[in-house]
Design an enzyme around this catalytic site. Sequence first.
Site, PDB file in Angstrom:
ATOM      1  N   ASP A  89       0.992  -1.332  -0.036  1.00  9.31           N
ATOM      2  CA  ASP A  89       0.073  -0.007   0.130  1.00  9.31           C
ATOM      3  C   ASP A  89       0.949   1.397  -0.027  1.00  9.31           C
ATOM      4  O   ASP A  89       1.587   1.545   0.870  1.00  9.31           O
ATOM      5  CB  ASP A  89      -0.969  -0.042   1.231  1.00  9.31           C
ATOM      6  N   LYS A 151      -7.263   3.442  -3.059  1.00  8.23           N
ATOM      7  CA  LYS A 151      -7.406   3.547  -1.608  1.00  8.23           C
ATOM      8  C   LYS A 151      -7.640   4.804  -1.181  1.00  8.23           C
ATOM      9  O   LYS A 151      -6.950   5.916  -1.576  1.00  8.23           O
ATOM     10  CB  LYS A 151      -6.259   2.899  -0.854  1.00  8.23           C
ATOM     11  N   LYS A 180     -10.442   0.185  -2.240  1.00  8.68           N
ATOM     12  CA  LYS A 180      -9.988  -0.131  -0.807  1.00  8.68           C
ATOM     13  C   LYS A 180     -10.489   1.181   0.013  1.00  8.68           C
ATOM     14  O   LYS A 180     -10.062   2.484  -0.217  1.00  8.68           O
ATOM     15  CB  LYS A 180      -8.597  -0.284  -0.560  1.00  8.68           C
TER      16      LYS A 180
END
Length: 234
Positions: A89, A151, A180
Amino acid sequence: MKIAKMIDHSLLRPELTLDDVRRGCEIAARREVASVCVRPSDVELAAGALAGTGVLVGTVAGFPHGDARTAIKAAETRALVEAGADEIDMVLHIGRLRDGDTGYVLDDIAAVVAAAGGRVVKVILENAYLTDEEKTLGCRVTEQAGAHFVKTSTGFAPGGATLADIQLMRAAVSPHVQVKAAGGVRSLDTLLTLHEAGATRFGATATEAILDDFAARERGEFSAAMTSAADGGY
């Protein structure tokens, strides 16, 4: 619906001890979540603790501000993959995105995607600092760079995932790019609402409360949404 496999159990708070991380990995394995997301220094520990469990090891690059040089982000990613990370991430360069410097942002993300060697890369936009137009641009550049997820948040900015942002992000990318939600996902009701809007993965520290609530509802028991008193980041 397999709620557990939508959750990345977050172990990113700076004050966590190694015993805290071990306990978090035990929770992740027992509850059969999608992954843990650990600090870079904890990747080897998590990889060892979760070997054979089916729970992936995630970690972060350029976290939490996204302003490290691209070469550093790429080098960090290669080292994390070598240490056992399955997912990365990364935080994009927020300031450069706000500048409209799409070439820089694209190259930054693409370098991490290349360094990840085919592993899943999720790109954190940190929406609390962006306009809707900047969020849309960030999503489109992320897809162009070959990443797998967009995300919402690190969880360390002033705001986290919102319904409006999930809807916007889902509309901004192609179906093969996933969304996400992270930051403030503390209850089953929040998770289900954001899932309906298009999110397929959720960063959470309140994992056990969410899954316990889901299990109670599956048994037909009424329960108030179980929330964590404080979701200290992610």
